[in-house]
Write a protein that holds these residues in place. Structure first.
Motif, PDB file in Angstrom:
ATOM      1  N   HIS A 141     -13.962   9.220  -2.862  1.00 53.59           N
ATOM      2  CA  HIS A 141     -12.880   9.401  -3.827  1.00 53.59           C
ATOM      3  C   HIS A 141     -13.074  10.687  -4.633  1.00 53.59           C
ATOM      4  CE1 HIS A 141     -11.237   5.669  -2.687  1.00 53.59           C
ATOM      5  NE2 HIS A 141     -12.005   4.885  -3.402  1.00 53.59           N
ATOM      6  N   GLU A 142     -14.298  10.967  -5.028  1.00 52.70           N
ATOM      7  CA  GLU A 142     -14.581  12.182  -5.793  1.00 52.70           C
ATOM      8  C   GLU A 142     -14.298  13.425  -4.944  1.00 52.70           C
ATOM      9  OE1 GLU A 142     -15.312  14.882  -8.599  1.00 52.70           O
ATOM     10  OE2 GLU A 142     -15.095  12.728  -8.919  1.00 52.70           O
TER      11      GLU A 142
ATOM     12  N   HIS B  38       0.800  -1.226   0.000  1.00 58.90           N
ATOM     13  CA  HIS B  38       0.000   0.000   0.000  1.00 58.90           C
ATOM     14  C   HIS B  38       0.835   1.279   0.000  1.00 58.90           C
ATOM     15  CE1 HIS B  38      -3.188  -2.818   0.863  1.00 58.90           C
ATOM     16  NE2 HIS B  38      -4.051  -1.858   0.647  1.00 58.90           N
TER      17      HIS B  38
ATOM     18  N   ASP C 248     -17.180   5.775  -3.710  1.00 54.63           N
ATOM     19  CA  ASP C 248     -17.047   6.597  -4.923  1.00 54.63           C
ATOM     20  C   ASP C 248     -17.157   8.081  -4.598  1.00 54.63           C
ATOM     21  OD1 ASP C 248     -16.687   4.387  -6.536  1.00 54.63           O
ATOM     22  OD2 ASP C 248     -18.788   4.291  -7.164  1.00 54.63           O
TER      23      ASP C 248
ATOM     24  N   ASP D  47      -2.063   9.272  -6.897  1.00 54.64           N
ATOM     25  CA  ASP D  47      -3.399   9.525  -6.346  1.00 54.64           C
ATOM     26  C   ASP D  47      -4.412   8.522  -6.882  1.00 54.64           C
ATOM     27  OD1 ASP D  47      -2.582  11.630  -4.764  1.00 54.64           O
ATOM     28  OD2 ASP D  47      -3.187  13.174  -6.192  1.00 54.64           O
ATOM     29  N   ARG D  48      -4.339   8.229  -8.152  1.00 56.92           N
ATOM     30  CA  ARG D  48      -5.272   7.280  -8.764  1.00 56.92           C
ATOM     31  C   ARG D  48      -5.136   5.898  -8.117  1.00 56.92           C
ATOM     32  NH1 ARG D  48      -3.949   7.929 -13.931  1.00 56.92           N
ATOM     33  NH2 ARG D  48      -5.369   9.682 -14.107  1.00 56.92           N
ATOM     34  N   MET D  49      -3.892   5.446  -7.936  1.00 58.68           N
ATOM     35  CA  MET D  49      -3.663   4.135  -7.319  1.00 58.68           C
ATOM     36  C   MET D  49      -4.075   4.134  -5.853  1.00 58.68           C
ATOM     37  SD  MET D  49      -0.033   2.847  -8.940  1.00 58.68           S
ATOM     38  CE  MET D  49       0.849   4.389  -8.644  1.00 58.68           C
TER      39      MET D  49
ATOM     40  N   LEU E 263      -6.286   5.987  -4.354  1.00 59.90           N
ATOM     41  CA  LEU E 263      -7.735   6.064  -4.213  1.00 59.90           C
ATOM     42  C   LEU E 263      -8.427   4.765  -4.604  1.00 59.90           C
ATOM     43  CD1 LEU E 263      -8.377   9.689  -5.502  1.00 59.90           C
ATOM     44  CD2 LEU E 263      -8.537   8.865  -3.140  1.00 59.90           C
ATOM     45  N   ALA E 264      -7.727   3.900  -5.318  1.00 50.52           N
ATOM     46  CA  ALA E 264      -8.311   2.609  -5.701  1.00 50.52           C
ATOM     47  C   ALA E 264      -8.162   1.555  -4.601  1.00 50.52           C
ATOM     48  CB  ALA E 264      -7.664   2.109  -6.987  1.00 50.52           C
ATOM     49  N   LEU E 265      -7.358   1.835  -3.585  1.00 52.94           N
ATOM     50  CA  LEU E 265      -7.157   0.880  -2.504  1.00 52.94           C
ATOM     51  C   LEU E 265      -8.396   0.796  -1.619  1.00 52.94           C
ATOM     52  CD1 LEU E 265      -3.539   1.888  -1.461  1.00 52.94           C
ATOM     53  CD2 LEU E 265      -4.211  -0.133  -2.775  1.00 52.94           C
ATOM     54  N   ASP E 266      -8.567  -0.325  -0.963  1.00 50.17           N
ATOM     55  CA  ASP E 266      -9.665  -0.530  -0.017  1.00 50.17           C
ATOM     56  C   ASP E 266      -9.353   0.262   1.254  1.00 50.17           C
ATOM     57  OD1 ASP E 266     -11.551  -1.450   1.821  1.00 50.17           O
ATOM     58  OD2 ASP E 266     -11.353  -3.555   1.217  1.00 50.17           O
TER      59      ASP E 266
END
Length: 188
Positions: free
Chosen positions: A172-173, A69, A169, A91-93, A95-98
């Motif tokens: 993240h937004e 992580h 979602d 940031d994209r990666m 924010l995709a984490l649980d």
């Protein structure tokens, strides 16, 4: 006559992956030897073949979290080009984490000193990496890059820890909007 093969051996990596799942779903309470063995469908002997005690397991789990992580994300981001592109990729990666895993690790850190030490190290590494990216962008002084990294990271952790009643979602937004406001893309 069909030959029955024994089930595949449960490896150390399997125990660690299982631990992150248990942490996400049940929090620190899901990380007892009994609960882990039940979840894995394995005996305590299988657990002890890889970890001498639960304390060793928790430290290994925290290091695994650090690797998957934090360090992995930094390595992947470093494959990009300019600092701003790497920041966007990071940031994209991230924010995709649980987020339940991050929440669980931080709750576990309150209960275990070795996990707390690893968590503090991860915080320093993440802030240092963000500072590096902001410095390399050429848009900030060194003191601004440090301050920006700290604020950005505090927002990232804060969004994960607060219960704002947002869906993942929406969360993240919201964080994405914060980052666009904080560090607008360069003109091109």
């Amino acid at each position: 006559m069909a030959v029955t093969l024994p089930p595949p051996r449960f490896r150390r990596a399997d125990w660690l992956a299982l631990g992150l799942t248990a942490l996400a779903e049940q929090g620190p309470a899901g990380l007892t030897i009994e609960a882990l063995c039940r979840r894995a469908g394995k005996t305590k002997g299988s657990f002890y073949a890889h970890f001498p005690a639960i304390e060793a397991y928790l430290a290994a789990l925290a290091l695994h979290w650090r690797e998957t992580h934090t360090l992995h994300l930094m390595q992947e981001a470093d494959k990009g080009g300019a600092a701003q592109d790497r920041l966007i990729a990071l940031d994209r990666m991230a924010l995709a984490l649980d987020i339940r895993i991050e929440q669980g690790v931080r709750r576990l850190a309150q209960l275990d000193a070795s996990v707390a030490a690893i968590c503090a190290e991860v915080d320093r590494e993440r802030i240092g990496y963000l500072e590096k990216l902001h410095s390399e962008s050429g848009r900030f002084t060194p003191s601004e890059a440090v301050a920006l990294a700290r604020v950005e990271y505090a927002a990232f952790i804060g969004f994960q820890q607060l219960d704002l009643g947002l869906s993942p979602d929406d969360l993240h937004e919201c964080y994405g909007t914060f980052m666009r406001l904080l560090v607008p893309p360069t003109g091109g």
